[in-house]
Each structure stands twice: as C-alpha cells, then as structure tokens.
Design an enzyme around this catalytic site. Structure first.
Site, PDB file in Angstrom:
ATOM      1  N   TYR A 298       0.833  -1.203   0.000  1.00 61.17           N
ATOM      2  CA  TYR A 298       0.000   0.000   0.000  1.00 61.17           C
ATOM      3  C   TYR A 298       0.871   1.257   0.000  1.00 61.17           C
ATOM      4  CZ  TYR A 298      -4.243   2.692   1.138  1.00 61.17           C
ATOM      5  OH  TYR A 298      -5.320   3.548   1.117  1.00 61.17           O
ATOM      6  N   TYR A 342      -5.870   5.613  -6.981  1.00 61.30           N
ATOM      7  CA  TYR A 342      -6.084   5.547  -5.534  1.00 61.30           C
ATOM      8  C   TYR A 342      -7.494   5.045  -5.284  1.00 61.30           C
ATOM      9  CZ  TYR A 342      -6.678   7.174  -0.697  1.00 61.30           C
ATOM     10  OH  TYR A 342      -6.934   7.257   0.651  1.00 61.30           O
TER      11      TYR A 342
END
Length: 389
Positions: A298, A342
């Site tokens: 991430y 995102y």
C-alpha cells in the site's frame, strides 16, 4: 516461526474468483453508486456469475453506497451477509478476509467486496480535516490540529522525518518507491499515469508538500470503483478464471494505535500495526519473505512503503530504500496508488489476482504467492493470495 495453521484455519477455503473495475479518472461524471454497480457487475462477469448468485456484500465505512442499495441497483436479491470495515485504506484486505470468513463459516456462498468513490471530483481525502462531529476518535486529532497537522501528508511527514534522522538518510531515499511505481504504471493502459514514467531526478525536483515529503511521494486522487468476488475455492475452480486462493488473511492494530497520529509510541520509525499483520500472515501460511513472488504494498505515501517492507522482514530497518532500488522484489506491478489509481487499495488486490492468472501487463513469470497490504498509519490488514494447487 510458528507453523501453518497457528493463526487459524481459514487458509485455502476461499478464493477470489472475479475482479472488475470502472475506468480510473479525475472526474467520473457519475454518482458513486453508479460506479459501485458498474464495478460489481464487471467483477461478476469476470467470474462468470450473475447478480442472483450473490448473497453477501462487504465494503468500507467511508462508503456512500450502502450494501442494500448496491444490491438493489445491481439486481442482487436476498443477502445473508453484509459487513463494513473501518479505517479507510486499512480496510482493503480486511474486506476479503470478511468475505472468506463468511464463506468458511457457511454464512454466504458468493460475496462481493467493493469500493467506489469520487475521490477527486467529490470528497478529497487528501484535503484533510475540515468538519468533524465530536467523537472519541476526534480527540486524538484534537491534540495535533492546533499545531498545523491538518492533512494526511502532514501526519505521515512526522514519522518520515524521524525515519530519515534515525537511519542517517535524506529525502532521496523515498525516490525508488515513486520511480518503481511510475515505471510499472507507464506500461499499464488502465493507469492514470500510463506512458509517463519518472526518474529519480524528477522525484528530487518535485515540489515540497510537507517536509520531507515531495509531490511525487504522495498518491494521487482518483474517481472510480473496484470490486472483488470471493467464493469457496471448490466453487471457484468451476468458474471462468483460475482461483486466486486466500492463503492467509489478517487485521492488525498496534498498541497506542491512533488514526495516522500515533506519535506517542516508543518510536516513529516503524509501523506496529503492520507487524501485527505480518506475524499472523507468516504464521498462518508457514511462508517467509523469500517465498513471496510479488509485493503489492500500500503506497499512499512512499515512506510507509519502506517501513512496511521492513516490518514484514524483507530487509533490515533502514535498508528498504536500497532494497527497492535493487528491484529485489517485484513491487506494485500495476503502478500502485502512486501510478495507477487511488482506490483505497482495492485495485492492488485485483493486480495480485492478475499476477496469479498470468495476465498482468507487468507479469512476473511463475508468480504463485503474492503479498498484499492495506493502508498503514491506521489499523490495517493484509493478504497472501496464492495459485491453486
């Protein structure tokens, strides 16, 4: 290292059978509900299933499209399981864990995990705190907002500055993460930064956001949706694409955990919540870092990619920048949130599935074990997905 099964018996009982997404843009021109439904239907089509096969839905607490509304709009009938995970991007892998738990327990047979938002044209998480109702969670922020720590970038910058100081590094140490992500995104037609790689010099020249973070250390903001179909491994074997087996799944919150402002721990150079997840994933799977073929880590901010790699044991503390620069582990082969989109980490899970299917645009030959992590600085989650058999 504890043996396989020491952290539970979930591994191998569920699999990702379908993935689907909308396009990734800066202005979708449609509602978040419509984005969610498009992604759900695309994932079901990818799996070779219909909406009537679905009996479970999982999403995030920060989602404006409730499970029952998505079910109605997508043509899904009765639900026997529905769940929401808290803490923003930290929830990504936990949505699949929830689905796998429901399937293993016999509560549901086909569960769709989804995330859809207009994060660029609508509510922008990167803009930080603007209005907040009084709450226990808000108390922690109340200690930091008056000092000017108003945005996620400013919260991460505190830990990033300490990391650089302790290990004798400068801000260029974050560059390899950004360059790697954009290199992969440049070859990914679905990525917002398709065809636009960067160099270390570009990273160093990008404008400061919050010292020591530069613009290219920060993920983009995206409109779009992503959905993941989870079912039993046995059923998945009979569907359209090879199963991506849930080898291990975990959630984790560390001691003295806050949402992005855990500044009163013993140190700021690591991510204790990630360590909680790492212990569980390695313990449940019996695997070690050397067994992982691809890392989907991430990347909301580059410093936390380095810290995650260190917490998972891929390299020693302070050494992750060199580890990434050496391409020691194929990393974020879709371009990550820095390069592709995102979507609170859900698009990273989809990339792990593509790697296992052999269909990634940046395919790693023989990829059979993929580590996926979720948002850090908050309570987090993680997955190890593997090829069937």
């Amino acid at each position: 290292m504890t043996g396989p099964g020491s952290w539970g018996s979930l591994g191998g009982r569920a699999a990702v059978a379908g993935i689907g997404a909308t396009e990734f843009s800066k202005d979708s021109g449609r509602s978040e509900l419509k984005l969610a439904v498009e992604a759900v239907r695309a994932a079901l089509d990818d799996a070779g299933l219909s909406p009537t096969d679905v009996d479970g839905l999982v999403t995030f607490t920060m989602d404006t499209s409730p499970e029952i509304t998505v079910a109605q709009a997508a043509g899904i009938g009765e639900l026997t399981f529905f769940s929401r995970i808290h803490y923003g991007g930290g929830a990504a892998c936990a949505t699949v864990q929830q689905a796998a738990l429901a399937i293993a327990a016999g509560i549901a047979e086909v569960v769709v995990c989804y995330r859809a938002f207009n994060e660029r044209s609508g509510r922008r998480f990167g803009s930080g705190v603007q209005r907040r109702e009084p709450s226990a969670e808000g108390t922690a922020l109340g200690w930091n907002l008056p000092a000017g720590l108003l945005t996620p970038a400013s919260w991460v910058a505190m830990a990033a500055r300490r990391y650089l100081h302790v290990y004798g590094l400068d801000a260029d140490a974050f560059g390899p993460v950004a360059v790697t992500a954009r290199r992969h995104a440049a070859r990914n037609p679905a990525a917002y930064f398709h065809g636009r790689p960067i160099t270390l010099a570009d990273h160093a020249a990008s404008r400061r956001i919050v010292e020591p973070l530069r613009l290219l250390d920060c993920c983009q903001e995206t409109d779009g949706g992503q959905a993941i179909v989870v079912t039993s491994t046995e059923r998945a074997r009979d569907l359209r694409n090879p199963p991506a087996v849930v080898v291990a799944a975990a959630q984790g919150a560390g001691r003295a955990q806050e949402q992005m402002t855990s500044f009163y721990r013993d140190g700021l150079t690591g991510l204790p919540e990630t360590a909680v997840v790492a212990r569980q994933l390695w313990g449940a799977s019996g695997l070690v870092p050397a067994d992982i073929d691809v890392g989907i880590v991430y990347d909301h901010f580059t410093p936390f990619v380095l810290m995650q790699l260190e917490e998972f044991g891929f390299c020693a503390p302070g050494e992750a920048s060199g580890f990434v620069a050496a391409d020691a582990l194929p990393l974020n082969t879709h371009g990550g949130q820095l390069g592709e989109a995102y979507l609170h980490g859900m698009n990273g899970i989809a990339e792990a599935v593509r790697q296992l299917r052999g269909t990634s645009v940046n395919q790693v030959p023989g990829a059979a074990r993929i580590l996926v992590t979720a948002g850090t600085g908050v309570p987090t989650s993680g997955l190890i997905l593997g090829a069937d058999g």
